[in-house]
Design an enzyme around this catalytic site. Structure first.
Site, PDB file in Angstrom:
ATOM      1  N   TRP A 136       0.874  -1.179   0.000  1.00  0.00           N
ATOM      2  CA  TRP A 136       0.000   0.000   0.000  1.00  0.00           C
ATOM      3  C   TRP A 136       0.911   1.229   0.000  1.00  0.00           C
ATOM      4  CZ3 TRP A 136      -2.427   2.612   4.750  1.00  0.00           C
ATOM      5  CH2 TRP A 136      -3.442   3.503   4.360  1.00  0.00           C
ATOM      6  N   ASP A 217      -1.191  -6.149   8.933  1.00  0.00           N
ATOM      7  CA  ASP A 217      -2.195  -5.179   8.515  1.00  0.00           C
ATOM      8  C   ASP A 217      -3.402  -5.971   8.014  1.00  0.00           C
ATOM      9  OD1 ASP A 217      -3.742  -3.210   7.440  1.00  0.00           O
ATOM     10  OD2 ASP A 217      -2.191  -2.325   6.177  1.00  0.00           O
ATOM     11  N   ALA A 219      -6.826  -5.476   6.829  1.00  0.00           N
ATOM     12  CA  ALA A 219      -7.807  -4.481   6.380  1.00  0.00           C
ATOM     13  C   ALA A 219      -8.915  -5.093   5.528  1.00  0.00           C
ATOM     14  CB  ALA A 219      -7.095  -3.376   5.594  1.00  0.00           C
ATOM     15  N   LYS A 252     -13.638  -1.972   5.290  1.00  0.00           N
ATOM     16  CA  LYS A 252     -14.165  -2.731   4.146  1.00  0.00           C
ATOM     17  C   LYS A 252     -15.131  -3.807   4.597  1.00  0.00           C
ATOM     18  CE  LYS A 252     -10.572  -0.552   2.650  1.00  0.00           C
ATOM     19  NZ  LYS A 252      -9.868   0.145   1.668  1.00  0.00           N
TER      20      LYS A 252
HETATM   21  C1  LMR Z   1      -6.891   1.831  -1.160  1.00  0.00           C
HETATM   22  O1  LMR Z   1      -5.773   1.315  -1.145  1.00  0.00           O
HETATM   23  O2  LMR Z   1      -7.449   2.209  -2.201  1.00  0.00           O
HETATM   24  C2  LMR Z   1      -7.647   2.024   0.136  1.00  0.00           C
HETATM   25  O3  LMR Z   1      -6.950   1.433   1.178  1.00  0.00           O
HETATM   26  C3  LMR Z   1      -8.016   3.421   0.375  1.00  0.00           C
HETATM   27  C4  LMR Z   1      -6.862   4.266   0.797  1.00  0.00           C
HETATM   28  O4  LMR Z   1      -6.994   4.934   1.804  1.00  0.00           O
HETATM   29  O5  LMR Z   1      -5.836   4.294   0.118  1.00  0.00           O
END
Ligand code: LMR
Length: 395
Positions: A136, A217, A219, A252
């Site tokens: 991420w 993590d 999520a 989510k």
């Molecule tokens: C994403 O990766 O699109 C989501 O986790 C939203 C974000 O906050 O980046």
């Protein structure tokens, strides 16, 4: 008239920062007048009509909250204890009871990650954070802002579309005792490629052997193969490693995105629990004082009300089913996409150059992250073949 003497600005050292590219996509998409544009950008679940509806279980819990909440007085820096206790079996199964953990409610999973980073930086400032890439895009910044060193190691090969597992494990082997390994619990963002169970087992063994602390993590629990299945790697870590840190998000799997609902869980040796808890609470107090209540109260009500809990699990199964169906249809649409069938969750990282991503946007109105990541939930029966054709032109 007062005359204010110019003084050196406190902001003189600031450099202009680029806007977040993922969040910028929201505005770019909104401003595109083409009626047949396709939004595969930010990671938000969408139904076949392109909506992100509030879960029925969430609506029902909100109504109950509206009727029954007697006060909005402060709860304290740890937030809603019932929320944390309700979430514990969902996340940990039978690998931990609430008393085995230091738990604190946080503003979303990002708040939990940042709190974990501050905790590590306070407890052992020279810890390095080992991070498989790609990850991420916000992950490195969260740890660097806490003054921790991030070690990026290969995890997934975008061109060949395979997990770079051997290199990952090999490079992770250089981590030192007291270092941290950031792991995606399930539905890896951005690739959708998770380790297999036996790979999780090897990773857990390596971390245990080297005294490296897993920071998971979590999520997307429940969007991949199931709530328990998506926590299987984490639960293995709980069985093998003494210290485990989990940054959990309800964005989510409860669809609570803007309510910023998450939790930090730390399992450490019992003799350290009190000192760890006191530090977490102090760090939280100095960051946001107390977390926002609404989303956590909603999750607590769902988890403690059998009918709502069942309803939520069924709705989540629907989300998962739609994602898996889209994934298998897309993987069947082109030979280069075949491996998508083995991935999980909202995302896939396609083998696209940044030029191809640009071309898809300019020529076909397809919006995706610059990395080539798509959010599968942005597709439906009608747009999937359109997208597959556009993709074929650039692959
Ligand atoms: C994403 O990766 O699109 C989501 O986790 C939203 C974000 O906050 O980046």
């Amino acid at each position: 008239m007062y005359h204010i003497e110019p003084t050196p600005s406190v902001f003189a050292g600031l450099q202009r920062q680029a806007p977040d590219p993922l969040l910028s996509l929201i505005a770019l998409y909104r401003d595109d007048p083409r009626p047949d544009k396709i939004d595969l950008g930010v990671g938000v679940y969408r139904d076949a009509e392109g909506a992100t509806p509030v879960f029925a279980a969430v609506k029902a819990a909100e109504l109950a909250l509206l009727h029954n909440q007697k006060t909005k007085a402060y709860l304290g820096p740890e937030g809603d204890i019932g929320f944390l206790e309700g979430l514990t079996p969902v996340v940990f199964g039978d690998t931990a009871r609430p008393d085995d953990l230091v738990s604190v409610q946080t503003p979303g999973g990002t708040g939990a990650l940042r709190l974990a980073a501050e905790l590590v930086a306070t407890g052992r400032p020279r810890s390095r954070v080992w991070m498989g890439t790609p990850s991420w895009p916000i992950h490195p910044g969260i740890f660097e802002k806490a003054r921790l060193e991030v070690r990026a190691i290969p995890y997934f090969d975008q061109v060949s579309q395979v997990l770079d597992y051997d290199r990952y494990l090999n490079e992770l082997g250089a981590a030192q005792p007291g270092d941290v390994a950031l792991l995606h619990g399930a539905c890896h963002n951005p690739t959708g490629a998770d380790p297999s169970f036996s790979q999780w087992s090897e990773i857990a063994d390596l971390l245990q052997r080297r005294g490296v602390v897993p920071l998971v993590d979590l999520a997307y629990q429940g969007l991949g193969a199931g709530l328990d299945e998506d926590a299987a790697g984490l639960r293995l870590l709980m069985e093998r490693c003494e210290t485990v840190i989990v940054a959990q998000s309800c964005d989510k799997n409860f669809g609570l995105y803007r309510e910023r609902t998450g939790a930090l869980f730390v399992r450490t040796r019992p003799s350290q629990q009190t000192v760890v808890r006191s530090n977490i609470l102090q760090l939280a107090r100095c960051a946001w004082s107390m977390p926002p209540d609404h989303g956590a109260a909603v999750v607590r009500i769902i988890l403690e009300t059998e009918s709502l809990d069942l309803g939520w699990r069924a709705e989540l199964a629907g989300v998962r089913g739609r994602l898996n169906a889209l994934r298998s249809d897309l993987s069947a649409s082109a030979p280069q996409l075949q491996s998508l069938g083995d991935r999980r969750g909202l995302f896939a990282l396609l083998p696209l150059t940044s030029g191809a991503v640009e071309a898809l946007r300019a020529n076909h109105g397809v919006y995706m992250a610059g990395s080539g990541r798509i959010n599968l939930a942005g597709l439906n029966e009608a747009t999937l073949p359109v997208f597959a054709n556009a993709l074929a032109a650039v692959l």
